[in-house]
Design a protein around this motif. Sequence first.
Motif, mmCIF file in Angstrom:
data_model
loop_
_atom_site.group_PDB
_atom_site.id
_atom_site.type_symbol
_atom_site.label_atom_id
_atom_site.label_comp_id
_atom_site.label_asym_id
_atom_site.label_seq_id
_atom_site.Cartn_x
_atom_site.Cartn_y
_atom_site.Cartn_z
ATOM 1 N N THR A 135 -3.072 12.953 -4.200
ATOM 2 C CA THR A 135 -2.859 11.605 -3.651
ATOM 3 C C THR A 135 -3.011 11.634 -2.135
ATOM 4 O OG1 THR A 135 -1.347 11.041 -5.453
ATOM 5 C CG2 THR A 135 -1.238 9.680 -3.493
ATOM 6 N N ALA A 136 -2.426 12.631 -1.491
ATOM 7 C CA ALA A 136 -2.541 12.747 -0.035
ATOM 8 C C ALA A 136 -4.006 12.885 0.381
ATOM 9 C CB ALA A 136 -1.734 13.940 0.459
ATOM 10 N N ARG A 137 -4.769 13.718 -0.321
ATOM 11 C CA ARG A 137 -6.196 13.876 0.000
ATOM 12 C C ARG A 137 -6.952 12.565 -0.189
ATOM 13 N NH1 ARG A 137 -5.519 18.843 -2.512
ATOM 14 N NH2 ARG A 137 -6.214 18.005 -4.497
ATOM 15 N N ARG A 138 -6.653 11.863 -1.268
ATOM 16 C CA ARG A 138 -7.359 10.609 -1.579
ATOM 17 C C ARG A 138 -7.179 9.566 -0.469
ATOM 18 N NH1 ARG A 138 -6.714 10.724 -6.414
ATOM 19 N NH2 ARG A 138 -4.567 10.066 -6.663
ATOM 20 N N TYR A 139 -5.987 9.536 0.116
ATOM 21 C CA TYR A 139 -5.702 8.544 1.158
ATOM 22 C C TYR A 139 -5.851 9.098 2.571
ATOM 23 C CZ TYR A 139 -4.183 5.452 -2.522
ATOM 24 O OH TYR A 139 -4.159 4.649 -3.637
ATOM 25 N N GLY A 140 -6.213 10.369 2.674
ATOM 26 C CA GLY A 140 -6.442 10.969 3.995
ATOM 27 C C GLY A 140 -5.171 11.131 4.827
ATOM 28 N N ILE A 141 -4.060 11.437 4.150
ATOM 29 C CA ILE A 141 -2.806 11.644 4.870
ATOM 30 C C ILE A 141 -2.282 13.046 4.586
ATOM 31 C CG2 ILE A 141 -2.177 9.196 4.857
ATOM 32 C CD1 ILE A 141 -0.328 9.720 2.530
ATOM 33 N N SER A 142 -1.335 13.466 5.394
ATOM 34 C CA SER A 142 -0.737 14.793 5.228
ATOM 35 C C SER A 142 0.185 14.797 4.006
ATOM 36 C CB SER A 142 0.052 15.151 6.484
ATOM 37 O OG SER A 142 0.791 16.319 6.278
ATOM 38 N N ARG A 143 0.141 15.886 3.258
ATOM 39 C CA ARG A 143 1.000 16.040 2.084
ATOM 40 C C ARG A 143 2.468 15.958 2.474
ATOM 41 N NH1 ARG A 143 3.525 19.841 -0.716
ATOM 42 N NH2 ARG A 143 2.912 21.863 -0.106
ATOM 43 N N SER A 144 2.803 16.439 3.642
ATOM 44 C CA SER A 144 4.199 16.432 4.085
ATOM 45 C C SER A 144 4.745 15.015 4.262
ATOM 46 C CB SER A 144 4.366 17.223 5.382
ATOM 47 O OG SER A 144 3.659 16.595 6.427
ATOM 48 N N GLU A 167 0.834 -1.205 0.000
ATOM 49 C CA GLU A 167 0.000 0.000 0.000
ATOM 50 C C GLU A 167 0.869 1.257 0.000
ATOM 51 O OE1 GLU A 167 -4.020 -1.332 2.381
ATOM 52 O OE2 GLU A 167 -2.178 -1.070 3.528
ATOM 53 N N LYS A 168 1.944 1.252 0.803
ATOM 54 C CA LYS A 168 2.855 2.401 0.848
ATOM 55 C C LYS A 168 3.478 2.647 -0.524
ATOM 56 C CE LYS A 168 4.234 1.576 5.628
ATOM 57 N NZ LYS A 168 5.360 1.179 6.483
ATOM 58 N N LEU A 169 3.925 1.577 -1.166
ATOM 59 C CA LEU A 169 4.542 1.713 -2.483
ATOM 60 C C LEU A 169 3.543 2.269 -3.499
ATOM 61 C CD1 LEU A 169 6.980 1.286 -4.292
ATOM 62 C CD2 LEU A 169 6.201 -1.069 -4.656
ATOM 63 N N LYS A 170 2.304 1.789 -3.450
ATOM 64 C CA LYS A 170 1.264 2.272 -4.360
ATOM 65 C C LYS A 170 1.032 3.776 -4.169
ATOM 66 C CE LYS A 170 -3.615 1.819 -5.393
ATOM 67 N NZ LYS A 170 -4.890 1.304 -4.970
ATOM 68 N N ILE A 171 0.940 4.218 -2.927
ATOM 69 C CA ILE A 171 0.710 5.632 -2.628
ATOM 70 C C ILE A 171 1.885 6.480 -3.120
ATOM 71 C CG2 ILE A 171 0.462 7.313 -0.750
ATOM 72 C CD1 ILE A 171 -1.031 5.058 0.810
ATOM 73 N N ILE A 172 3.090 6.028 -2.865
ATOM 74 C CA ILE A 172 4.272 6.784 -3.293
ATOM 75 C C ILE A 172 4.339 6.883 -4.813
ATOM 76 C CG2 ILE A 172 6.797 6.730 -3.386
ATOM 77 C CD1 ILE A 172 6.644 5.510 -0.526
ATOM 78 N N LEU A 173 4.101 5.764 -5.495
ATOM 79 C CA LEU A 173 4.160 5.784 -6.961
ATOM 80 C C LEU A 173 3.087 6.694 -7.549
ATOM 81 C CD1 LEU A 173 4.953 2.044 -7.725
ATOM 82 C CD2 LEU A 173 6.493 4.013 -7.861
ATOM 83 N N GLU A 174 1.890 6.690 -6.953
ATOM 84 C CA GLU A 174 0.826 7.600 -7.418
ATOM 85 C C GLU A 174 1.251 9.053 -7.257
ATOM 86 O OE1 GLU A 174 -3.201 7.161 -6.006
ATOM 87 O OE2 GLU A 174 -3.009 4.977 -6.051
#
Length: 61
Positions: free
Chosen positions: A48-57, A30-37
């Motif tokens: 991508t950060a908004r889609r997964y509900g995480i901070s952009r930072s 999942e981490k790899l998928k988020i990073i690649l996106e």
Amino acid sequence: MRHGALCFSSLCLRFEVVATGPRRRWTDDEKLKIILESLETPSAVSSTARRYGISRSLLLT
């Protein structure tokens, strides 16, 4: 929500603790998928950060 105050002699600081919910646990896949996106285009980091509900930072470190 919890409120409080921290005082040092004449200086008093007010604070508020807000619960954000349970911690998320991401698998390595999942981490790899988020990073690649987030690397697809320069503007993809924020969306991508908004889609997964995480901070952009978190994607910029």
